[in-house]
Design a protein around this motif. Structure first.
Motif, PDB file in Angstrom:
ATOM      1  N   ALA A1049       2.103  -0.162  -7.607  1.00 53.45           N
ATOM      2  CA  ALA A1049       1.225  -1.317  -7.770  1.00 53.45           C
ATOM      3  C   ALA A1049      -0.237  -0.883  -7.727  1.00 53.45           C
ATOM      4  N   SER A1050      -1.107  -1.654  -8.382  1.00 52.89           N
ATOM      5  CA  SER A1050      -2.546  -1.392  -8.395  1.00 52.89           C
ATOM      6  C   SER A1050      -3.188  -1.997  -7.155  1.00 52.89           C
ATOM      7  N   GLY A1051      -4.294  -1.393  -6.723  1.00 52.52           N
ATOM      8  CA  GLY A1051      -5.047  -1.946  -5.620  1.00 52.52           C
ATOM      9  C   GLY A1051      -4.569  -1.445  -4.269  1.00 52.52           C
ATOM     10  N   LEU A1052      -5.053  -2.136  -3.236  1.00 47.01           N
ATOM     11  CA  LEU A1052      -4.742  -1.773  -1.858  1.00 47.01           C
ATOM     12  C   LEU A1052      -3.837  -2.811  -1.217  1.00 47.01           C
ATOM     13  N   LYS A1053      -3.182  -2.392  -0.122  1.00 49.89           N
ATOM     14  CA  LYS A1053      -2.235  -3.282   0.563  1.00 49.89           C
ATOM     15  C   LYS A1053      -2.970  -4.235   1.496  1.00 49.89           C
ATOM     16  N   CYS A1054      -2.630  -5.512   1.346  1.00 48.65           N
ATOM     17  CA  CYS A1054      -3.176  -6.536   2.233  1.00 48.65           C
ATOM     18  C   CYS A1054      -2.540  -6.393   3.605  1.00 48.65           C
ATOM     19  N   GLU A1055      -3.387  -6.377   4.649  1.00 42.65           N
ATOM     20  CA  GLU A1055      -2.862  -6.177   5.996  1.00 42.65           C
ATOM     21  C   GLU A1055      -2.033  -7.357   6.470  1.00 42.65           C
ATOM     22  N   ARG A1056      -2.253  -8.532   5.911  1.00 48.01           N
ATOM     23  CA  ARG A1056      -1.555  -9.738   6.374  1.00 48.01           C
ATOM     24  C   ARG A1056      -0.241  -9.975   5.629  1.00 48.01           C
ATOM     25  N   CYS A1057      -0.255  -9.911   4.304  1.00 48.83           N
ATOM     26  CA  CYS A1057       0.964 -10.227   3.528  1.00 48.83           C
ATOM     27  C   CYS A1057       1.628  -9.000   2.940  1.00 48.83           C
ATOM     28  N   TRP A1058       0.946  -7.856   2.998  1.00 49.51           N
ATOM     29  CA  TRP A1058       1.457  -6.571   2.538  1.00 49.51           C
ATOM     30  C   TRP A1058       1.620  -6.488   1.021  1.00 49.51           C
ATOM     31  N   ASN A1059       1.139  -7.491   0.302  1.00 48.65           N
ATOM     32  CA  ASN A1059       1.062  -7.385  -1.148  1.00 48.65           C
ATOM     33  C   ASN A1059      -0.096  -6.466  -1.508  1.00 48.65           C
ATOM     34  N   PHE A1060       0.037  -5.764  -2.637  1.00 43.12           N
ATOM     35  CA  PHE A1060      -1.044  -4.912  -3.115  1.00 43.12           C
ATOM     36  C   PHE A1060      -1.926  -5.740  -4.039  1.00 43.12           C
ATOM     37  N   SER A1061      -3.264  -5.589  -3.894  1.00 42.93           N
ATOM     38  CA  SER A1061      -4.186  -6.407  -4.655  1.00 42.93           C
ATOM     39  C   SER A1061      -5.493  -5.667  -4.889  1.00 42.93           C
ATOM     40  N   LEU A1062      -6.083  -5.898  -6.048  1.00 48.76           N
ATOM     41  CA  LEU A1062      -7.398  -5.331  -6.359  1.00 48.76           C
ATOM     42  C   LEU A1062      -8.498  -6.031  -5.562  1.00 48.76           C
ATOM     43  N   GLN A1063      -8.165  -7.166  -4.978  1.00 46.59           N
ATOM     44  CA  GLN A1063      -9.170  -7.902  -4.211  1.00 46.59           C
ATOM     45  C   GLN A1063      -9.330  -7.392  -2.786  1.00 46.59           C
TER      46      GLN A1063
END
Length: 1092
Positions: A1049-1063
């Protein structure tokens, strides 16, 4: 919120159009195509979303078992359920199950499931607690009386009160309870009065077995009856407790017992009505007699075990004269004999004639003495040739012409046909009885005389056979029966007096005939033979003075009524029809003490019976007040009406009691017509298939005879319970499955399954045939129950903060939620149809497929993300909770008839109140009524149903490629992946693009796939193997392809939901959060959430 996590490219118009929709509806298989130099992998999957189908009754969705092949770089595909990492979703699950959690910065913003409802059933403790809750609040009575619909009466067939319950009892009572509980939910005023059969020989024998010889000698009829009543009532108490433990609801405080005075009085009333209409008579005719029980038996009291062997005998009766119409026989007399065959040689002393079939051809054959080899050793030592063949100069025999070759082989002699004649021509020939000197006639019998076995001539003893008796009546033959109650020859049998007819008496008759050169051959013969079902010993046919019900008087009416009843299974109608059409008159008298007396007096001198409307009515009145014991302790003058008391000294009481099938067969009169709230005919009778010749038939005959109609509108029958291998259960075989042990556990079975698991098994089998049960089956049921309980626990836990006011209008729900409600409505409708048709195994299949497998594996799996991290008051979470609440309230009610303890346990843990349709608060699950069918939910468009079938199949294929990527160490959890799709169907591509840009987060493809991103590719030419290292291709209906690719996946891992996101990293206040989570944590915390 900007949906930056999903990118798509607008594709060009593809050249090939295909339909993934048809793929799901035609059970098609996908076949792998090799792609460049990628190696293939394969796996068979059971992607199974509830097999629903659009029909007249429901819109149904089906995801079939498909064999799938895909391609990927040198890795063989293997299945796994670990699609997600241990992110917030798995962490939340862990916390809900009590795992120790590390402190996290945002854990207070995650909505974890909370419920007191345990994952473990603890049925040994919890089920009795729930049953006490029902009893203390009189739930059955409350619900039945509050319901406003029609009355429903399932009339209970009384089990016998003489021992412990077995698995057949459990199957029977649980089936009844499932039906009654369903009817309660359907707003019926359900009335169920459990009953017990308390009279008869089995109980009498139990009492006698408990006494020593001295005690038996001092046992008077009244003492025996008192002990029998005490035993029966004690057994009823024990069985009642067991039935209650099964979770069976009924009017346990007011059961019906056939020993109750009011019941006995009603039974005597039925007897009296039949007698006054001329259907009851006394006669001397052959009946099934049990020497071991010393009483007459009804057909329903017989069993026919395999392996019985009789001594069969061929004999010759010497002809002495022929009528003028058959002068040709005179040429062969006195060397001419009638060859007969019998499997009961002991009946020869009572022989009164030889019957022939008027339509058969017979032959006079000469026995070729030169063909007899008396030195040849016998292969069967019990088979031997008699003196009739050894000691003769010239012997002619009459046999059926078609049987000549068979008899030649059987006897080992040459038979030379001298002449032929018809059976009609043989009528009125006379022969000498082989033991006595009296002459007997040749008579014409019925179609029971065939050439399938024997000789075509039937030895006829009217005192020892029903067909013989009928033929004897036609010709006025004497009804001889020189056999006593113990099955021994009487003095009337002369030299055989005192011998046991089934033992040494049988042998003595054979030897006598052989001595008189009348025995041709004796050999063992294996066949079905009637045994006493209680003592397990052989019976005999014996003519005695008995009371009979003349079935012939109302047979036609009974046959007509059978056609007006609905039968489940349908073939049951044929079975009871054939039994009723062919049955003989019903012997209703028994020579026992423990039962309801036949209310008759006999004149001391003439022996004529006294029984009329006045005498029967008077005895009925006495019995209703004092019970049937009065017949034994009251004097004749007290039992007779006033007008007969002066003649009391001229009469004695009869000593016979009624057949227990007459007892139970009168229950419609004693219960249905007498109890308040019940109705006659009953809506339903439900018993085992053996009751076609038992309770179903005895109830039918008494009801037709007195009222001209069947006592039931419908009849459901079930088969027998066998062990897992299909064998009959037997203590000696060690394969008995005890329902009490199943529920509470035992010495050899540490685990206790509980009543609900047993009930789940009952719902799982097609009860219309024989069913099997054993440890393996129970473990499977337990596993399904555990998964179902887990699903319900998930629903409860995620509704902990739910209120009905939070419900999102249907039109505002995401499409995935509307689709889930369509599935639910279809399931509820199909389950209702299955309940209505008494097809509970279909309900089990639907529950197992939809609730346990499909709901958990798809919708709830996808829902976890928005439930846990979507935001407490967010529209996406509230819409999901709207769907979960609908599922919970529907599922718990549709399973309640089958799994009442589980359903009630869930209901008592509801985190919100529920108000039924009639406005009252439902404190118990059975007060809630059946779920109302939602037509709006069922109207989900056909094309949308088909599209979601395609999406679900696509999800299955994506999961396979994700698993390969995981195996290659490309990703760990599916949230670390980005999925690429390419398809040649323009319509499908357009819909997929729309889903990627959906305004509703719940409908986006990456949420459905449980990945961080999804991209739709316009062409495969832009695919770089290094960028997308794991791919798969699939043929749809052998013509169109779907391509799936997976990368990191692109981007970094969200610490709360663990989805990866460019945001992630773009917010100063929360640099480790994605856009969605940033919006959630900046929302004010609701008061309720803060308090918790």
């Amino acid at each position: 919120m900007e949906m930056e996590s999903t990118r798509f490219a607008k594709p060009s118009t593809p050249t090939k159009i295909y339909s993934l929709t048809k793929m799901a509806l035609h059970n098609s298989s996908y076949r792998a195509l090799s792609l460049r130099n990628y190696s293939s992998f394969r796996n068979t999957t059971a992607g199974s979303l509830l097999q629903l189908r659009r029909s007249s009754s429901a819109k149904v969705l089906s995801l079939f078992h498909v064999t799938c092949y895909s391609t990927c770089s040198g890795i063989e595909y293997c299945s796994s359920s670990k699609r997600r990492s241990r992110g917030p979703v798995m962490a939340a699950k862990g916390k809900s199950e009590g795992e120790k959690q590390e402190d996290g910065k945002y854990k207070h913003t995650i909505d974890l499931p909370r419920t007191a409802f345990g994952l473990r059933a603890n049925s040994v403790v919890r089920e009795p607690e729930i049953q006490r809750l029902w009893d203390e609040n009189q739930v059955f009575k409350r619900v039945a009386s509050r319901n406003t619909g029609a009355s429903f009466v399932l009339h209970d067939g009384p089990p016998y009160a003489n021992g412990d319950l077995h698995m057949g009892h459990a199957l029977n009572k649980i089936l009844k309870d499932i039906i009654n509980r369903y009817k309660l939910l359907q707003n019926y005023r359900v009335h169920y009065v459990p009953g017990w059969d308390c009279h008869g020989l089995p109980i009498e024998l139990k009492v006698l077995q408990s006494l020593d010889q001295d005690a038996r000698k001092e046992l008077t009829p009244l003492k025996l009856r008192a002990k029998a009543a005490k035993f029966a009532k004690s057994t009823v108490k024990n069985q009642m407790a067991a039935f209650k433990r099964y979770g069976v609801w009924g009017d346990w405080d007011h059961p019906y017992l056939t020993l109750d005075p009011e019941y006995e009085a009603a039974q005597i009333e039925v007897f009296g009505q039949m007698a006054l209409q001329g259907y009851i008579y006394r006669g001397r005719k052959p009946v099934h007699w049990s020497p071991s029980s010393r009483t007459a038996l009804a057909e329903a009291e017989l069993e026919y075990p395999e392996g019985h062997v009789s001594k069969s005998m061929y004999a010759v009766f010497r002809l002495v004269s022929a009528p003028t119409s058959c002068k040709l026989l005179n040429d062969f007399i006195p060397n001419l004999g009638l060859a007969i065959w019998t499997t009961t040689p002991w009946t020869i002393p009572a022989n009164a004639g030889v019957a022939v079939n008027s339509k058969l051809q017979y032959a006079v054959v000469e026995v070729d003495s030169s063909s007899i080899d008396l030195t040849a050793p016998s292969v069967n030592k019990e088979k031997r040739v008699g003196n009739a063949l050894k000691d003769h100069n010239k012997l002619y025999l009459v046999v059926a012409l078609d049987l000549v070759p068979t008899l030649e082989a059987k006897w080992g002699v040459k038979l030379i046909v001298k002449t032929a004649l018809t059976g009609a021509e043989l009528e009125n020939c006379r022969y000498v009885h082989p033991i006595e000197s009296r002459e007997c006639p040749v008579v014409v019998g019925g179609d029971y005389i065939t050439t399938e076995s024997g000789t075509g001539l039937v030895h006829t003893a009217p005192g020892h056979g029903q067909e013989d008796y009928v033929t004897g009546l036609k010709y006025g033959l004497p009804v001889l029966s020189p056999v006593d109650d113990e099955g021994k020859f009487t003095e009337e049998a002369g030299q055989f007096s005192g011998l046991d007819v089934l033992g040494d008496g049988n042998v003595a008759v054979i030897e006598c005939l052989d001595k008189n050169s009348s025995m041709i051959m004796v050999e063992p013969y294996k066949h079905k033979y009637p045994y006493d079902w209680r003592t397990k010993k052989p019976t005999i046919f014996r003519a005695t003075e008995q009371w009979f019900a003349s079935v012939e008087g109302f047979r036609s009416a009974a046959m007509d009524s059978i056609n007006q009843v609905f039968w489940i299974p349908p073939q049951a109608e044929n079975r009871i029809s054939s039994m009723t059409s062919s049955r003989s008159d019903w012997c209703i008298s028994r020579q026992r003490t423990w039962g309801v007396p036949i209310p008759v007096f006999y004149h001391v001198e003439s022996k004529e019976p006294l029984m009329n409307e006045e005498t029967i009515g008077h005895i009925k009145s006495i019995v209703s007040q004092k019970g049937s014991d009065a017949w034994w302790y009251m004097k004749v003058e007290e039992l007779l009406p006033e007008k007969y008391r002066k003649e009391a000294s001229s009469y004695v009481k009869g000593t016979d009691t009624m057949d227990v099938w007459f007892d139970s067969g009168s229950s419609w009169a004693a219960v249905l017509t007498k109890r308040k709230g019940l109705s006659y005919p009953a809506d339903l009778y439900l018993e085992g298939t053996d009751q076609h010749r038992g309770w179903f038939q005895s109830s039918l005959l008494t009801s037709i005879a007195t009222n001209g109609k069947a006592p039931y509108r419908g009849v459901v029958t079930h088969g027998f319970v066998l062990d897992e291998k299909g064998f009959k259960m037997s203590k000696s075989q060690g394969n008995v499955v005890d329902p009490r042990t199943v529920i509470e556990g035992g010495k050899d079975q540490k685990e206790s399954f509980g009543a609900d698991v047993l009930r789940l098994w009952v719902s799982s089998v097609d009860y219309t045939g024989d069913v099997t049960i054993g440890p393996k089956v129970l473990r499977q049921m337990s596993d399904i129950y555990r998964k179902l309980r887990g699903t319900l626990r998930f629903l409860l836990g995620n509704l902990h903060d739910w209120k009905a006011d939070y419900a999102v209008p249907y039109s505002e729900l995401p499409v995935i939620d509307q689709y889930a409600l369509f599935q639910l409505a279809s399931v509820v409708k199909n389950i209702k149809e299955s309940y209505d048709n008494y097809q509970f195994f279909k309900i089990f299949q639907i529950i197992q497929r939809f609730i346990v497998v499909d709901l958990s594996n798809f919708y709830l799996d996808v829902a976890k993300d928005r439930l846990y991290v979507g935001g407490t008051t967010s529209a996406t979470r509230r819409s999901c909770q709207t769907v979960l609440a609908a599922h919970l309230l529907s599922i718990v009610r549709v399973i309640a008839p089958i799994l009442p303890h589980l359903a009630e346990d869930v209901w008592q843990n509801l985190p919100f109140p529920f108000t039924a349709e009639d406005g009252h608060k439902a404190n118990f699950v059975f007060e809630s009524r059946w779920p109302v069918l939602n037509e709006k939910h069922l109207s989900f468009p056909e094309e949308e149903v088909n599209f979601w079938v395609t999406i679900l199949e696509l999800r299955t294929e994506v999961n396979k490629v994700l698993e390969v990527a995981r195996t290659m160490k490309l990703i760990g959890s599916s949230l670390e992946a980005k999925v690429y799709l390419h398809a040649s169907d323009a319509g499908l591509v357009s819909r997929l693009v729309d889903m990627c840009s959906s305004e509703n987060d719940a409908d986006t493809l990456h949420r459905i796939f449980l990945t961080s991103q999804v991209e739709i590719l316009p062409s495969l030419e832009i695919v770089n193997k290094d960028d997308i290292p794991c791919t798969g291709e699939y043929l749809v209906q052998n013509k169109n392809k779907v391509w799936v690719g997976v990368s990191r996946a692109s981007g970094l891992k969200c610490e709360r939901c663990w989805n990866f996101s460019l945001q992630v990293g773009s917010y100063d206040d929360h640099p480790l959060l994605c856009g969605r989570c940033h919006g959630v944590v900046n929302q004010p915390i609701p008061a309720m959430a803060a308090a918790s």
